[in-house]
Design a protein around this motif. Sequence first.
Motif, PDB file in Angstrom:
ATOM      1  N   GLY A 160       0.817  -1.201   0.000  1.00 25.50           N
ATOM      2  CA  GLY A 160       0.000   0.000   0.000  1.00 25.50           C
ATOM      3  C   GLY A 160       0.848   1.246   0.000  1.00 25.50           C
ATOM      4  N   LYS A 161       0.181   2.385   0.005  1.00 27.84           N
ATOM      5  CA  LYS A 161       0.865   3.678   0.038  1.00 27.84           C
ATOM      6  C   LYS A 161       0.748   4.331   1.407  1.00 27.84           C
ATOM      7  CE  LYS A 161      -3.295   5.789  -2.000  1.00 27.84           C
ATOM      8  NZ  LYS A 161      -3.827   6.557  -3.164  1.00 27.84           N
ATOM      9  N   GLY A 162       0.346   3.556   2.388  1.00 27.97           N
ATOM     10  CA  GLY A 162       0.125   4.090   3.724  1.00 27.97           C
ATOM     11  C   GLY A 162       1.329   3.977   4.629  1.00 27.97           C
ATOM     12  N   THR A 163       1.095   4.237   5.924  1.00 33.00           N
ATOM     13  CA  THR A 163       2.157   4.305   6.933  1.00 33.00           C
ATOM     14  C   THR A 163       1.820   3.403   8.115  1.00 33.00           C
ATOM     15  OG1 THR A 163       2.715   6.589   6.344  1.00 33.00           O
ATOM     16  CG2 THR A 163       3.393   5.825   8.516  1.00 33.00           C
ATOM     17  N   VAL A 164       2.812   2.654   8.563  1.00 34.81           N
ATOM     18  CA  VAL A 164       2.715   1.935   9.835  1.00 34.81           C
ATOM     19  C   VAL A 164       3.491   2.765  10.848  1.00 34.81           C
ATOM     20  CG1 VAL A 164       3.064  -0.231  11.046  1.00 34.81           C
ATOM     21  CG2 VAL A 164       2.670  -0.251   8.578  1.00 34.81           C
ATOM     22  N   GLU A 165       2.772   3.374  11.765  1.00 33.86           N
ATOM     23  CA  GLU A 165       3.358   4.277  12.762  1.00 33.86           C
ATOM     24  C   GLU A 165       3.476   3.545  14.092  1.00 33.86           C
ATOM     25  OE1 GLU A 165       4.963   6.681  15.099  1.00 33.86           O
ATOM     26  OE2 GLU A 165       4.630   7.570  13.103  1.00 33.86           O
ATOM     27  N   GLY A 166       4.705   3.465  14.636  1.00 33.79           N
ATOM     28  CA  GLY A 166       4.938   2.648  15.825  1.00 33.79           C
ATOM     29  C   GLY A 166       4.745   3.330  17.158  1.00 33.79           C
ATOM     30  N   ASN A 167       4.621   4.671  17.191  1.00 36.26           N
ATOM     31  CA  ASN A 167       4.474   5.389  18.466  1.00 36.26           C
ATOM     32  C   ASN A 167       5.550   4.974  19.468  1.00 36.26           C
ATOM     33  OD1 ASN A 167       2.206   6.788  17.580  1.00 36.26           O
ATOM     34  ND2 ASN A 167       0.763   5.262  18.371  1.00 36.26           N
ATOM     35  N   GLY A 168       6.798   4.991  19.022  1.00 36.76           N
ATOM     36  CA  GLY A 168       7.871   4.416  19.837  1.00 36.76           C
ATOM     37  C   GLY A 168       8.459   5.308  20.905  1.00 36.76           C
ATOM     38  N   GLN A 169       8.183   6.607  20.877  1.00 41.02           N
ATOM     39  CA  GLN A 169       8.893   7.537  21.745  1.00 41.02           C
ATOM     40  C   GLN A 169       8.803   7.169  23.225  1.00 41.02           C
ATOM     41  OE1 GLN A 169      10.805  10.424  20.688  1.00 41.02           O
ATOM     42  NE2 GLN A 169      11.484  10.082  22.802  1.00 41.02           N
ATOM     43  N   LYS A 170       7.617   6.835  23.722  1.00 40.33           N
ATOM     44  CA  LYS A 170       7.462   6.533  25.150  1.00 40.33           C
ATOM     45  C   LYS A 170       8.165   5.229  25.534  1.00 40.33           C
ATOM     46  CE  LYS A 170       3.181   9.155  25.664  1.00 40.33           C
ATOM     47  NZ  LYS A 170       1.725   9.135  25.981  1.00 40.33           N
ATOM     48  N   TRP A 171       8.331   4.314  24.576  1.00 39.45           N
ATOM     49  CA  TRP A 171       9.093   3.099  24.844  1.00 39.45           C
ATOM     50  C   TRP A 171      10.588   3.413  24.909  1.00 39.45           C
ATOM     51  CZ3 TRP A 171       6.587  -1.384  25.986  1.00 39.45           C
ATOM     52  CH2 TRP A 171       5.252  -1.497  25.598  1.00 39.45           C
ATOM     53  N   TRP A 172      11.061   4.280  24.035  1.00 40.68           N
ATOM     54  CA  TRP A 172      12.480   4.647  24.043  1.00 40.68           C
ATOM     55  C   TRP A 172      12.866   5.382  25.322  1.00 40.68           C
ATOM     56  CZ3 TRP A 172      11.566   7.573  18.823  1.00 40.68           C
ATOM     57  CH2 TRP A 172      11.237   6.645  17.818  1.00 40.68           C
ATOM     58  N   ASP A 173      11.888   6.078  25.938  1.00 38.86           N
ATOM     59  CA  ASP A 173      12.165   6.886  27.122  1.00 38.86           C
ATOM     60  C   ASP A 173      12.092   6.096  28.419  1.00 38.86           C
ATOM     61  OD1 ASP A 173      12.575   9.109  25.568  1.00 38.86           O
ATOM     62  OD2 ASP A 173      10.547   9.911  25.827  1.00 38.86           O
ATOM     63  N   LEU A 174      11.820   4.795  28.351  1.00 37.43           N
ATOM     64  CA  LEU A 174      11.813   3.991  29.575  1.00 37.43           C
ATOM     65  C   LEU A 174      13.178   4.088  30.263  1.00 37.43           C
ATOM     66  CD1 LEU A 174       9.978   0.749  28.368  1.00 37.43           C
ATOM     67  CD2 LEU A 174       9.076   2.493  29.921  1.00 37.43           C
ATOM     68  N   PRO A 175      13.206   4.156  31.590  1.00 42.22           N
ATOM     69  CA  PRO A 175      14.487   4.334  32.300  1.00 42.22           C
ATOM     70  C   PRO A 175      15.468   3.179  32.123  1.00 42.22           C
ATOM     71  CG  PRO A 175      12.691   3.881  33.830  1.00 42.22           C
ATOM     72  CD  PRO A 175      12.057   4.136  32.510  1.00 42.22           C
ATOM     73  N   CYS A 176      14.963   2.022  31.654  1.00 40.80           N
ATOM     74  CA  CYS A 176      15.862   0.885  31.449  1.00 40.80           C
ATOM     75  C   CYS A 176      16.547   0.928  30.080  1.00 40.80           C
ATOM     76  CB  CYS A 176      15.089  -0.425  31.577  1.00 40.80           C
ATOM     77  SG  CYS A 176      13.675  -0.531  30.446  1.00 40.80           S
ATOM     78  N   LYS A 177      16.151   1.868  29.211  1.00 40.34           N
ATOM     79  CA  LYS A 177      16.744   1.949  27.880  1.00 40.34           C
ATOM     80  C   LYS A 177      18.087   2.683  27.933  1.00 40.34           C
ATOM     81  CE  LYS A 177      13.407   0.070  25.434  1.00 40.34           C
ATOM     82  NZ  LYS A 177      13.585  -1.095  24.569  1.00 40.34           N
ATOM     83  N   PRO A 178      18.990   2.348  27.008  1.00 43.01           N
ATOM     84  CA  PRO A 178      20.282   3.056  26.997  1.00 43.01           C
ATOM     85  C   PRO A 178      20.105   4.510  26.572  1.00 43.01           C
ATOM     86  CG  PRO A 178      20.093   1.591  25.105  1.00 43.01           C
ATOM     87  CD  PRO A 178      18.921   1.304  25.980  1.00 43.01           C
ATOM     88  N   HIS A 179      20.683   5.405  27.362  1.00 47.53           N
ATOM     89  CA  HIS A 179      20.658   6.820  27.035  1.00 47.53           C
ATOM     90  C   HIS A 179      22.086   7.259  26.729  1.00 47.53           C
ATOM     91  CE1 HIS A 179      16.790   6.328  28.959  1.00 47.53           C
ATOM     92  NE2 HIS A 179      16.425   7.517  28.523  1.00 47.53           N
ATOM     93  N   ARG A 180      22.237   8.094  25.741  1.00 50.70           N
ATOM     94  CA  ARG A 180      23.570   8.457  25.281  1.00 50.70           C
ATOM     95  C   ARG A 180      23.944   9.895  25.617  1.00 50.70           C
ATOM     96  NH1 ARG A 180      24.065   5.414  19.400  1.00 50.70           N
ATOM     97  NH2 ARG A 180      23.307   3.398  20.092  1.00 50.70           N
ATOM     98  N   GLY A 181      23.146  10.546  26.434  1.00 46.51           N
ATOM     99  CA  GLY A 181      23.496  11.890  26.856  1.00 46.51           C
ATOM    100  C   GLY A 181      24.668  11.858  27.818  1.00 46.51           C
ATOM    101  N   PRO A 182      25.246  13.011  28.142  1.00 46.32           N
ATOM    102  CA  PRO A 182      26.423  13.052  29.025  1.00 46.32           C
ATOM    103  C   PRO A 182      26.137  12.518  30.418  1.00 46.32           C
ATOM    104  CG  PRO A 182      25.550  15.271  28.588  1.00 46.32           C
ATOM    105  CD  PRO A 182      24.868  14.341  27.641  1.00 46.32           C
TER     106      PRO A 182
END
Length: 475
Positions: free
Chosen positions: A176-198
């Motif tokens: 199709g010509k549509g989009t599968v949108e994962g809404n991933g931002q809140k999953w990426w922000d979980l405290p157990c995820k790797p963060h690369r900030g200083p």
Amino acid sequence: MRILSGILVIYIISTVLFGHLNYVAQGRAHYHKRRNLKNPPPPPSPLVATANPPQVPSDPYPNPNPNPDPAPGNSDSCIFDVTSFGAVGDGSCDDTEAFRAAWKAACAVESGVVLAPEGGVFKINSTIFSGPCKPGLVLQLDGVLMPPDGPEEWSEKDSNSQWLVFYRLDCFTFSGKGTVEGNGQKWWDLPCKPHRGPDGTTSSGPCISPTMIRFFMSKNVEVKGLRIQNSPQFHMKFDGCEGVLINDIQISSPKLSPNTDGIHFGNTRSVGIYNSLVSNGDDCISIGTGCSDIDIQGVTCGPSHGISIGSLGVHNSQACVSNITVRNTVIRDSDNGLRIKTWQGGTGSVSNLLFENIQMENVLNCIIVDQYYCLSKDCRNETSAVRVYDVEYRNIKGTYDVRSPPIHFACSDTVACTNITMSEVELLPEEGELVDDPFCWNAYGTQETLTIPPIDCLLEGSPVVEASFDSNYGC
């Protein structure tokens, strides 16, 4: 008499022309045997001929006169519009049951089409779309399809390791010509995820996030035309599949989104990936154990972690990967380019790989074999390893990030990498001075042409211990 003669001439011409057109039409449905990696012919051929060849198309280029996609108003087609089954498509209401009902109806008829129409934003929960179904089933996505927004909206009764699962299907197309949108931002922000900030930190505890699209135990499947973005974890995953064609898709997520591999394969064979763009926070394409006969062409990766084979052999397991071709591909602004990564202590082999006509643009590790892959500091040396051999790098050109040497062969102390071929490899610094010290450890091979930077550390011939190994080392 003249009229009869004219009719006869018209009949003969029509017969010849029809026969020619019929021959041309039949000629597009052929299957190719896999190319000889040593002397590959110019035309691409995505899939491998087997005793039961996959039924997906073998031509990676689009038909100049394709049949139009079925329209909802065509009463002669088996169209099952999800809005006719109660889907609202407002981005808020739960449309899960409407999709399940439309799928059930389309699954029961030949060439059934589940249609998610343009203009609709459909939200559904974690769902398994299972077969077997009648041949020719299509999920036609022209609108937007998305999961609940983050872990707090995720139903406790649903699996949080996967969202859309396609199970036990044969001759299925997701297009199709549509989009599968994962809404991933809140999953990426979980405290157990790797963060690369200083000051970024991680917390302990479970950190499971859903793969967005998973094909499981299916064959002769095709994914084409879609935009797939912002997955909580892997965007698309194939497990235990045979006969896969991926064409003209776009996968995207932010550069720092954790564990968002673009396309991952495990125990899957006979695959073609063509004319696609992947930009994400982890491997562009990752190939796990049990995979063979994968052809990748016309793909642009980056930013990403490049195209990876592995990791393989974790927990002293056996890993077998063979017959992988990557051609006419661009890798840009990535942590890695072409990578093979294995754990110490594994067994099995990675063999018969061809990387050809690859353009690198500001890549940190352009060519890397790492047989000491480890995610912690407590990995110990092991005597066994996944054997790597018969690997060709041809016409690999472009620029690298000078923070790391562009060529890195770190092979096992006891199981050497052998029969590595380097030809027309020319890698220059994106900025700064030339790094002229590629790294090699227990790596054997040949340079057919001068390599830039020079790779004098590649050993000639074969190690003495080589003869003691079976040619496939258990595979």
